[in-house]
Design a protein around this motif. Sequence first.
Motif, mmCIF file in Angstrom:
data_model
loop_
_atom_site.group_PDB
_atom_site.id
_atom_site.type_symbol
_atom_site.label_atom_id
_atom_site.label_comp_id
_atom_site.label_asym_id
_atom_site.label_seq_id
_atom_site.Cartn_x
_atom_site.Cartn_y
_atom_site.Cartn_z
ATOM 1 N N TYR A 47 0.840 -1.195 0.000
ATOM 2 C CA TYR A 47 0.000 0.000 0.000
ATOM 3 C C TYR A 47 0.869 1.236 0.000
ATOM 4 O O TYR A 47 1.824 1.360 0.774
ATOM 5 C CB TYR A 47 -0.911 0.003 1.227
ATOM 6 C CG TYR A 47 -1.782 1.242 1.332
ATOM 7 C CD1 TYR A 47 -2.881 1.397 0.515
ATOM 8 C CD2 TYR A 47 -1.477 2.255 2.236
ATOM 9 C CE1 TYR A 47 -3.680 2.526 0.592
ATOM 10 C CE2 TYR A 47 -2.262 3.375 2.334
ATOM 11 C CZ TYR A 47 -3.357 3.517 1.490
ATOM 12 O OH TYR A 47 -4.136 4.632 1.577
ATOM 13 N N THR A 48 0.539 2.194 -0.869
ATOM 14 C CA THR A 48 1.228 3.490 -0.862
ATOM 15 C C THR A 48 0.184 4.559 -0.586
ATOM 16 O O THR A 48 -0.944 4.508 -1.102
ATOM 17 C CB THR A 48 1.893 3.775 -2.218
ATOM 18 O OG1 THR A 48 0.920 3.679 -3.249
ATOM 19 C CG2 THR A 48 3.004 2.779 -2.505
ATOM 20 N N THR A 49 0.564 5.540 0.218
ATOM 21 C CA THR A 49 -0.355 6.611 0.575
ATOM 22 C C THR A 49 -0.579 7.523 -0.630
ATOM 23 O O THR A 49 0.393 7.915 -1.291
ATOM 24 C CB THR A 49 0.234 7.453 1.735
ATOM 25 O OG1 THR A 49 0.735 6.559 2.724
ATOM 26 C CG2 THR A 49 -0.812 8.342 2.363
ATOM 27 N N PRO A 50 -1.807 7.877 -0.933
ATOM 28 C CA PRO A 50 -2.040 8.756 -2.074
ATOM 29 C C PRO A 50 -1.504 10.171 -1.822
ATOM 30 O O PRO A 50 -1.379 10.608 -0.677
ATOM 31 C CB PRO A 50 -3.567 8.754 -2.226
ATOM 32 C CG PRO A 50 -4.112 8.126 -1.020
ATOM 33 C CD PRO A 50 -3.023 7.413 -0.314
ATOM 34 N N LYS A 51 -1.178 10.861 -2.913
ATOM 35 C CA LYS A 51 -0.678 12.230 -2.777
ATOM 36 C C LYS A 51 -1.799 13.146 -2.313
ATOM 37 O O LYS A 51 -2.957 12.964 -2.694
ATOM 38 C CB LYS A 51 -0.135 12.720 -4.111
ATOM 39 C CG LYS A 51 1.055 11.955 -4.577
ATOM 40 C CD LYS A 51 1.746 12.484 -5.818
ATOM 41 C CE LYS A 51 0.924 13.304 -6.750
ATOM 42 N NZ LYS A 51 1.585 13.679 -7.987
ATOM 43 N N LYS A 52 -1.425 14.154 -1.498
ATOM 44 C CA LYS A 52 -2.417 15.125 -1.048
ATOM 45 C C LYS A 52 -2.612 16.173 -2.148
ATOM 46 O O LYS A 52 -1.656 16.544 -2.809
ATOM 47 C CB LYS A 52 -1.951 15.781 0.236
ATOM 48 C CG LYS A 52 -1.903 14.808 1.398
ATOM 49 C CD LYS A 52 -1.549 15.477 2.675
ATOM 50 C CE LYS A 52 -1.540 14.442 3.786
ATOM 51 N NZ LYS A 52 -1.202 15.024 5.072
ATOM 52 N N PRO A 53 -3.837 16.648 -2.303
ATOM 53 C CA PRO A 53 -4.079 17.644 -3.370
ATOM 54 C C PRO A 53 -3.469 18.996 -3.049
ATOM 55 O O PRO A 53 -3.136 19.350 -2.008
ATOM 56 C CB PRO A 53 -5.593 17.730 -3.451
ATOM 57 C CG PRO A 53 -6.134 17.133 -2.216
ATOM 58 C CD PRO A 53 -5.059 16.285 -1.644
#
Length: 53
Positions: A47-53
């Motif tokens: 699992y990789t954390t999604p980028k913040k907008p």
Amino acid sequence: MSEQKQDKPKVPDGHARFMVTRQKAPNEKGYVGYDTIWEPWQKEVAYTTPKKP
């Protein structure tokens, strides 16, 4: 009456799509069991954390 022989016949490995079944050695009571080995059918991805907008 004749006695039945106590030796169990060797059973070949059973191959299915996602599993293999192998015969175990008999124990002291003569019980013969089986090992079931499952092959994974899904791939696990870290699992990789999604980028913040």
